[in-house]
Every structure is written in C-alpha cells, then in structure tokens.
Design a protein around this motif. Sequence first.
Motif, PDB file in Angstrom:
ATOM      1  N   CYS A   1      40.995  12.881  37.858  1.00  0.00           N
ATOM      2  CA  CYS A   1      40.287  12.869  39.141  1.00  0.00           C
ATOM      3  C   CYS A   1      40.439  11.498  39.791  1.00  0.00           C
ATOM      4  O   CYS A   1      40.681  10.491  39.108  1.00  0.00           O
TER       5      CYS A   1
ATOM      6  N   GLU B   1      38.508   9.187  40.781  1.00  0.00           N
ATOM      7  CA  GLU B   1      37.689   8.060  40.341  1.00  0.00           C
ATOM      8  C   GLU B   1      37.946   7.659  38.892  1.00  0.00           C
ATOM      9  O   GLU B   1      37.268   6.774  38.363  1.00  0.00           O
ATOM     10  N   ASP B   2      38.907   8.288  38.235  1.00  0.00           N
ATOM     11  CA  ASP B   2      39.269   7.871  36.876  1.00  0.00           C
ATOM     12  C   ASP B   2      40.018   6.545  36.920  1.00  0.00           C
ATOM     13  O   ASP B   2      40.392   6.048  37.987  1.00  0.00           O
TER      14      ASP B   2
ATOM     15  N   ARG C   1      38.013   7.850  31.540  1.00  0.00           N
ATOM     16  CA  ARG C   1      36.845   8.179  32.379  1.00  0.00           C
ATOM     17  C   ARG C   1      35.585   7.714  31.672  1.00  0.00           C
ATOM     18  O   ARG C   1      35.431   7.911  30.461  1.00  0.00           O
ATOM     19  N   GLN C   2      34.668   7.102  32.415  1.00  0.00           N
ATOM     20  CA  GLN C   2      33.402   6.662  31.832  1.00  0.00           C
ATOM     21  C   GLN C   2      32.462   7.853  31.667  1.00  0.00           C
ATOM     22  O   GLN C   2      32.220   8.608  32.619  1.00  0.00           O
TER      23      GLN C   2
ATOM     24  N   ASP D   1      29.227  13.286  32.219  1.00  0.00           N
ATOM     25  CA  ASP D   1      30.000  12.396  33.079  1.00  0.00           C
ATOM     26  C   ASP D   1      29.064  11.450  33.820  1.00  0.00           C
ATOM     27  O   ASP D   1      27.947  11.822  34.201  1.00  0.00           O
ATOM     28  N   VAL D   2      29.535  10.219  34.046  1.00  0.00           N
ATOM     29  CA  VAL D   2      28.765   9.268  34.841  1.00  0.00           C
ATOM     30  C   VAL D   2      28.659   9.763  36.282  1.00  0.00           C
ATOM     31  O   VAL D   2      27.635   9.610  36.939  1.00  0.00           O
ATOM     32  N   ASN D   3      29.745  10.332  36.778  1.00  0.00           N
ATOM     33  CA  ASN D   3      29.762  10.906  38.123  1.00  0.00           C
ATOM     34  C   ASN D   3      30.170  12.369  38.009  1.00  0.00           C
ATOM     35  O   ASN D   3      31.343  12.694  37.844  1.00  0.00           O
ATOM     36  N   GLU D   4      29.202  13.261  38.075  1.00  0.00           N
ATOM     37  CA  GLU D   4      29.473  14.681  37.865  1.00  0.00           C
ATOM     38  C   GLU D   4      30.263  15.300  39.017  1.00  0.00           C
ATOM     39  O   GLU D   4      30.778  16.401  38.900  1.00  0.00           O
ATOM     40  N   ARG D   5      30.382  14.593  40.142  1.00  0.00           N
ATOM     41  CA  ARG D   5      31.059  15.166  41.307  1.00  0.00           C
ATOM     42  C   ARG D   5      32.396  14.497  41.575  1.00  0.00           C
ATOM     43  O   ARG D   5      32.952  14.628  42.651  1.00  0.00           O
ATOM     44  N   ARG D   6      32.919  13.771  40.605  1.00  0.00           N
ATOM     45  CA  ARG D   6      34.143  13.000  40.828  1.00  0.00           C
ATOM     46  C   ARG D   6      35.354  13.886  41.115  1.00  0.00           C
ATOM     47  O   ARG D   6      36.309  13.451  41.740  1.00  0.00           O
TER      48      ARG D   6
ATOM     49  N   GLU E   1      35.379  16.853  42.712  1.00  0.00           N
ATOM     50  CA  GLU E   1      35.220  17.809  43.800  1.00  0.00           C
ATOM     51  C   GLU E   1      36.372  17.672  44.787  1.00  0.00           C
ATOM     52  O   GLU E   1      36.769  16.569  45.164  1.00  0.00           O
TER      53      GLU E   1
END
Length: 255
Positions: A174, A176-177, A223-224, A235-240, A242
């Motif tokens: 994704c 933001e990775d 990925r964090q 996930d740190v960002n569940e919407r990364r 989308e």
Amino acid sequence: MGNFGNQNPLNSHWGSVCFNDSDCFGKKSRIDNHSKFKQENKCKSCGSCDSACQCDIKAPARELAAPLNSDCVLVNSVVGSKAVQKVAETTLPFTAFAPVIPAGSTIRTVSVVPNLAGITRNTTIIRDKVVNIGLIPVTVTVTFTAPGTTTPVLTATLATSLPFQEHTDFPGACPEDTVIEPPLVIEGIFAQPGVPVIGPTGLVTANAILVKIVLRTTITVTRQVIVDSHGGICDVNERRCETTTTPTTNTLPAP
C-alpha cells in the motif's frame, strides 16, 4: 577518587574519605589535628584526607521513568521481499561525444565505466506495486577510425547518465508502506554500435551506440503494526490500502 563503599556516608570527588587520621589507609592526614591551619582552613575538599571538614553528602535520587500503560509493542511487519533486476540504457549518437565521431566511422572498442556512488533513485509505492526510477552516471570511452581508413585509431569520450526504471509487483503493498532497498549491484554492461538514430535533419542513420547496464537489488516492503500480549496484530493505519477514484500521480524530484 573517593571511596564509594556502602559503609561510607560520603561521596567525594576530591580524595579518600576520612573522619580521622586512621581512616586514611593508615596514613596521617596532611592537616595536623593540633594545627592552627586546621582551625582556620575552609572546607575546600569536603571529607577527604586533605580537609578539616566532615560532610554528609548524598547523591540525588534517580527519577524513575513513567510506567507504560500498554503491554502492546510497535513492530515492522514484512509485506514482502523480492530480488529484482533493473535495466539502465540509452542510445548515444556519435555527435554526443568529444571529439565528435564522424558519421560512418568504424567503432573499435567501447568502454563504459559506471559511477555507483553517484546513483540517484526515487522509489514510491502504489497499490500492489513498487515503482523505481533513477539515473546511473557513466563515462563512455570509444576508440574509432574515420570512414575509409584503418589508421589512426582515435579516442572520443562522453560523461552522461543512463536512466533506469522498473515496477515490481507486490501484492498487498500500500502507498503508506516503507521500502527498504540496499545498494544496486551491477550484473552486466553491454554496448552495441551501429544502432539506428534520428539525425538532426530527421534522417535515420546507424551512427549511434546503444549502452545498457543490468542492475540487481532486493526490495523489501515493510509496514508498522501493533502486536498485543496475545500475539494479535492490527495495522497502525487501518485505511492505508483504501483505493481512490483518481489514479496516483507522482512528480519525482530531479537527481
């Protein structure tokens, strides 16, 4: 330095701690108990064998860090890792060299020396893909003979950069990775004289040299994520990941 034993109430940075002559490792203090100097001496080295003073100095208590209110930890999870190849190449016309190689010359040798320390690359992630674009500086040296002759053998050089690009499929990656990529390694260097090129007048000739460099590296996408005490992962960002209706457009910085 001072005696820092558990039985000693004093920590001194001036000398051995003592309260009488017998405490100074069997040595007599340089300040006599009956000396007038001792009565007039100010406490310059508190508690040492060279002082007439007795002090009770305590180190300040160490402050404890604030306790954590969570038993979760933040870690980097590996989305994927792949060994990949990249190809840097360009076509160099005879007119790009110094001195200019005359049209129709016979190319004897082509030497391509890359500058690995000068490589620039820009890496970005789109959904399920890693896109990598960059430049590798090279110095190209050509030996040739002019048309219709066999001597003399002349030399022409050119310092330039070869562009390379590659997009690698990474299912699950994704935007933001994070991409981790070690330095590029050269697997092969190739040069091919006589390739077609469009001249200044629009005429296609064979007065050019194709230079190609094959590069190898490993791409790792991370990925964090948060891991709880039971091994659960979120996930740190569940919407990364989308998707959007507008395709991703990136203008990368110039090298």
